[in-house]
Write a protein that holds these residues in place. Structure first.
Motif, PDB file in Angstrom:
ATOM      1  N   THR A   1      85.574  76.085  36.976  1.00 20.40           N
ATOM      2  CA  THR A   1      87.040  76.998  36.459  1.00 20.40           C
ATOM      3  C   THR A   1      87.384  75.428  36.290  1.00 20.40           C
ATOM      4  O   THR A   1      88.656  76.097  35.304  1.00 20.40           O
ATOM      5  CB  THR A   1      87.724  77.448  38.127  1.00 20.40           C
ATOM      6  N   LEU A   2      87.610  74.492  37.223  1.00 21.07           N
ATOM      7  CA  LEU A   2      89.339  73.779  36.445  1.00 21.07           C
ATOM      8  C   LEU A   2      88.902  73.331  35.164  1.00 21.07           C
ATOM      9  O   LEU A   2      90.061  72.642  34.950  1.00 21.07           O
ATOM     10  CB  LEU A   2      88.921  72.449  37.033  1.00 21.07           C
TER      11      LEU A   2
ATOM     12  N   ARG B   1      85.033  83.198  32.708  1.00 16.06           N
ATOM     13  CA  ARG B   1      85.965  82.779  31.490  1.00 16.06           C
ATOM     14  C   ARG B   1      87.089  83.009  32.187  1.00 16.06           C
ATOM     15  O   ARG B   1      87.147  83.019  33.843  1.00 16.06           O
ATOM     16  CB  ARG B   1      86.557  84.536  31.248  1.00 16.06           C
ATOM     17  N   THR B   2      88.358  82.568  31.873  1.00 17.36           N
ATOM     18  CA  THR B   2      89.853  82.205  32.174  1.00 17.36           C
ATOM     19  C   THR B   2      90.462  83.457  31.284  1.00 17.36           C
ATOM     20  O   THR B   2      90.808  83.205  30.383  1.00 17.36           O
ATOM     21  CB  THR B   2      90.171  81.379  32.775  1.00 17.36           C
TER      22      THR B   2
ATOM     23  N   TYR C   1      92.921  83.450  36.478  1.00 20.88           N
ATOM     24  CA  TYR C   1      91.992  84.570  36.636  1.00 20.88           C
ATOM     25  C   TYR C   1      91.109  84.105  36.365  1.00 20.88           C
ATOM     26  O   TYR C   1      90.706  83.990  35.170  1.00 20.88           O
ATOM     27  CB  TYR C   1      92.324  85.792  36.885  1.00 20.88           C
ATOM     28  N   PHE C   2      89.752  83.936  37.146  1.00 18.98           N
ATOM     29  CA  PHE C   2      88.340  83.776  36.505  1.00 18.98           C
ATOM     30  C   PHE C   2      87.176  84.491  36.925  1.00 18.98           C
ATOM     31  O   PHE C   2      86.892  85.263  38.305  1.00 18.98           O
ATOM     32  CB  PHE C   2      87.365  82.282  36.789  1.00 18.98           C
TER      33      PHE C   2
ATOM     34  N   ASP D   1      75.421  90.910  35.029  1.00 10.16           N
ATOM     35  CA  ASP D   1      76.616  90.847  36.362  1.00 10.16           C
ATOM     36  C   ASP D   1      77.366  90.146  36.476  1.00 10.16           C
ATOM     37  O   ASP D   1      77.203  88.989  35.647  1.00 10.16           O
ATOM     38  CB  ASP D   1      75.470  90.534  37.751  1.00 10.16           C
ATOM     39  N   LEU D   2      78.284  90.827  37.374  1.00 11.26           N
ATOM     40  CA  LEU D   2      79.824  90.107  37.988  1.00 11.26           C
ATOM     41  C   LEU D   2      79.460  88.842  39.495  1.00 11.26           C
ATOM     42  O   LEU D   2      78.797  89.941  40.043  1.00 11.26           O
ATOM     43  CB  LEU D   2      80.946  90.857  37.848  1.00 11.26           C
ATOM     44  N   LEU D   3      79.529  87.631  39.472  1.00  9.62           N
ATOM     45  CA  LEU D   3      79.186  87.730  40.299  1.00  9.62           C
ATOM     46  C   LEU D   3      79.938  87.188  41.018  1.00  9.62           C
ATOM     47  O   LEU D   3      79.729  86.823  43.130  1.00  9.62           O
ATOM     48  CB  LEU D   3      78.261  85.925  40.058  1.00  9.62           C
ATOM     49  N   TYR D   4      81.092  86.223  40.678  1.00  9.24           N
ATOM     50  CA  TYR D   4      82.239  85.602  41.584  1.00  9.24           C
ATOM     51  C   TYR D   4      83.405  86.112  40.209  1.00  9.24           C
ATOM     52  O   TYR D   4      83.739  86.163  39.708  1.00  9.24           O
ATOM     53  CB  TYR D   4      82.029  84.800  41.154  1.00  9.24           C
ATOM     54  N   GLU D   5      84.767  86.729  41.454  1.00  8.94           N
ATOM     55  CA  GLU D   5      85.929  86.874  40.589  1.00  8.94           C
ATOM     56  C   GLU D   5      86.911  85.820  41.587  1.00  8.94           C
ATOM     57  O   GLU D   5      86.174  85.119  42.505  1.00  8.94           O
ATOM     58  CB  GLU D   5      86.581  88.033  40.992  1.00  8.94           C
TER      59      GLU D   5
END
Length: 259
Positions: free
Chosen positions: A35-36, A83-84, A97-98, A105-109
């Motif tokens: 994410t970074l 995605r950010t 928001y990522f 599937d959605l794995l993480y928010e």
């Protein structure tokens, strides 16, 4: 400007995404590193394509807090996307928001709050967020999920541990890398908890920065919510002066089968 609002990068899930010492716990730290990277690439993309520049050369981003929601674990050899988008911005803080997902599937928010500091003075500086607003780059459909951190009044167990800061724990700002705190948090919890429960949410809030010569103490509190859910709350602090460096709160749920 809609196409500039988001930026994504794909990754392949390999065997080194799983922490063998924690019973094949998925490496959240590696996910956060992604994410970074993606947020940094989004910054470069905005500067390159539409000349939106948020920080100066002698400034750097600093993370103040995270909220991570785990929906589903990725599987070995999955292709995932990170995605950010910017969802909130003012003179002192920007929130991104990522979403992390496969084709199905959605794995993480992940919600991440950033501020900017001057590299010379080490003080927070004001940001000019007008370019974000002018170019309609703030996605207001999302709301930050940060909660207030409150030390639990009652708990089922209490542990204290100490950690040694190693050279590779230090980042380019000469402070402990923010991902090291997560590793410390996991390694300070009871082994049977980490191996037999899965993560629902992780919340992290940073306080005083730790340097290489600091002594680290971690207070870990655990509260059983019901037969299948446990909350852990941890305070990572500078042992010498007692100042809090980081708070970590994790909601765990029991699972029938580990990966």
């Amino acid at each position: 400007m809609e196409k500039y609002k988001t930026y994504n990068q794909s990754y392949l899930i390999t065997d080194d995404y799983y922490l063998k010492e924690f019973g094949n716990l998925f490496d959240i730290g590696k996910l956060i590193r992604h994410t970074l990277y993606v947020s940094g690439e989004h910054d470069k993309y905005l500067q390159r394509e539409i000349n939106v520049k948020l920080i100066k050369q002698d400034q750097t981003w600093v993370i103040t807090q995270y909220y991570i929601k785990q929906h589903q674990l990725p599987k070995l050899n999955d292709q995932i996307w990170v995605r950010t988008r910017v969802i909130d911005a003012n003179r002192f803080f920007i929130t991104r928001y990522f979403d992390v997902y496969t084709e199905q599937d959605l794995l993480y928010e992940v919600y991440t709050q950033y501020t900017v500091i001057d590299l010379n003075s080490r003080k927070m500086v004001r940001m000019n967020v007008d370019p974000l607003e002018h170019n309609q780059l703030i996605d207001t459909e999302f709301t930050a999920a940060f909660n207030r951190f409150v030390k639990p009044d009652s708990f089922d167990y209490y542990l204290t541990t100490e950690k040694v800061i190693h050279e590779n724990d230090i980042d380019y700002n000469n402070h402990v890398n923010n991902l090291v705190y997560l590793n410390w948090a996991f390694s300070s919890l009871p082994e049977d908890l980490v191996k037999n429960y899965s993560i629902d949410t992780i919340e992290v809030k940073y306080g005083k920065e730790l340097r290489r010569d600091n002594q680290v103490m971690i207070e870990s509190f655990g509260s059983k919510q019901d037969d299948n859910h446990i909350e852990t709350y941890q305070i990572i602090k500078d042992k010498d002066n007692g100042k809090d460096a980081c708070y970590v709160r994790i909601q765990w749920q029991q699972e029938e089968k580990k990966l």
